[in-house]
Design a protein around this motif. Structure first.
Motif, mmCIF file in Angstrom:
data_model
loop_
_atom_site.group_PDB
_atom_site.id
_atom_site.type_symbol
_atom_site.label_atom_id
_atom_site.label_comp_id
_atom_site.label_asym_id
_atom_site.label_seq_id
_atom_site.Cartn_x
_atom_site.Cartn_y
_atom_site.Cartn_z
ATOM 1 N N ALA A 82 0.841 -1.206 0.000
ATOM 2 C CA ALA A 82 0.000 0.000 0.000
ATOM 3 C C ALA A 82 0.871 1.249 0.000
ATOM 4 O O ALA A 82 0.607 2.208 -0.737
ATOM 5 C CB ALA A 82 -0.934 -0.017 1.211
ATOM 6 N N ALA A 83 1.929 1.237 0.793
ATOM 7 C CA ALA A 83 2.811 2.403 0.895
ATOM 8 C C ALA A 83 3.532 2.675 -0.425
ATOM 9 O O ALA A 83 3.835 3.825 -0.744
ATOM 10 C CB ALA A 83 3.828 2.191 2.017
ATOM 11 N N ARG A 123 -5.712 -8.182 -4.061
ATOM 12 C CA ARG A 123 -6.197 -6.911 -3.509
ATOM 13 C C ARG A 123 -5.446 -5.717 -4.088
ATOM 14 O O ARG A 123 -6.013 -4.643 -4.297
ATOM 15 C CB ARG A 123 -6.033 -6.892 -1.984
ATOM 16 N N HIS A 124 -4.141 -5.900 -4.341
ATOM 17 C CA HIS A 124 -3.320 -4.800 -4.849
ATOM 18 C C HIS A 124 -3.240 -4.787 -6.374
ATOM 19 O O HIS A 124 -2.542 -3.946 -6.943
ATOM 20 C CB HIS A 124 -1.917 -4.870 -4.239
ATOM 21 N N GLY A 125 -3.923 -5.735 -7.023
ATOM 22 C CA GLY A 125 -3.928 -5.764 -8.478
ATOM 23 C C GLY A 125 -2.567 -6.083 -9.074
ATOM 24 O O GLY A 125 -2.235 -5.599 -10.164
ATOM 25 N N LEU A 126 -1.786 -6.899 -8.369
ATOM 26 C CA LEU A 126 -0.435 -7.226 -8.830
ATOM 27 C C LEU A 126 -0.331 -8.704 -9.212
ATOM 28 O O LEU A 126 -0.964 -9.563 -8.584
ATOM 29 C CB LEU A 126 0.578 -6.937 -7.717
ATOM 30 N N PRO A 127 0.493 -9.017 -10.226
ATOM 31 C CA PRO A 127 0.782 -10.426 -10.531
ATOM 32 C C PRO A 127 1.716 -11.004 -9.467
ATOM 33 O O PRO A 127 2.197 -10.265 -8.595
ATOM 34 C CB PRO A 127 1.490 -10.343 -11.893
ATOM 35 N N VAL A 128 1.948 -12.309 -9.531
ATOM 36 C CA VAL A 128 2.826 -12.958 -8.557
ATOM 37 C C VAL A 128 4.019 -13.606 -9.267
ATOM 38 O O VAL A 128 3.922 -14.007 -10.423
ATOM 39 C CB VAL A 128 2.081 -14.025 -7.714
#
Ligand SMILES: [Zn+2]
Length: 141
Positions: A82-83, A123-128
């Motif tokens: 988030a930061a 939740r953060h809309g990021l791939p892994v």
């Protein structure tokens, strides 16, 4: 142009010659590297290293580091993502996954951290970025 999609450039093995490694990679045509983190204690170093060189990076808790991670590290990962949400160099959650190759690891704890990090990534809309060793079936399930 080459992209190294997975380089633990923050690892202590590179302490002696990290800049030379980067110079050799660039000389060989590697235009971009993705630096995945392995534990919360490395997050700042990975981010700083990425910014020093213009490399991409990922934040996550690696399955080999799950046993020494605290339960609160999942919340720390969430807060750090988030930061850094406006950081264009932050490109993924990783390295996460399951390791069924190394003996003696707690598979239930690995799975819990893996699933929770998948939820955090969504939740953060990021791939892994996945670590998969003798665990493909369980990981895909
Ligand atoms: Zn890795």
């Amino acid at each position: 142009m080459w992209i190294d999609t997975h380089c633990h450039l923050d690892a202590p093995e590179f302490d002696a010659d990290r800049d030379a490694v980067v110079a050799r990679a660039r000389a060989a045509g590697v235009a971009q590297l993705v630096l995945p983190a392995v534990e919360v204690a490395h997050f700042a170093a990975v981010r700083e290293l990425a910014h020093a060189h213009g490399f991409a990076y990922a934040l996550g808790i690696h399955p080999l580091y799950v046993q020494r991670a605290a339960d609160e590290d999942l919340a720390r990962l969430d807060a750090e993502l988030a930061a850094q949400r406006d950081d264009p160099l932050l490109v993924a959650v990783g390295e996460i996954g399951l390791d069924h190759f190394v003996p003696g690891l707690d598979r239930e704890r690995q799975e819990r951290f893996y699933v929770e990090q998948l939820k955090i990534a969504r939740r953060h809309g990021l791939p892994v970025i996945l670590h998969v060793r003798r665990s493909a079936d369980a990981l895909l399930k």
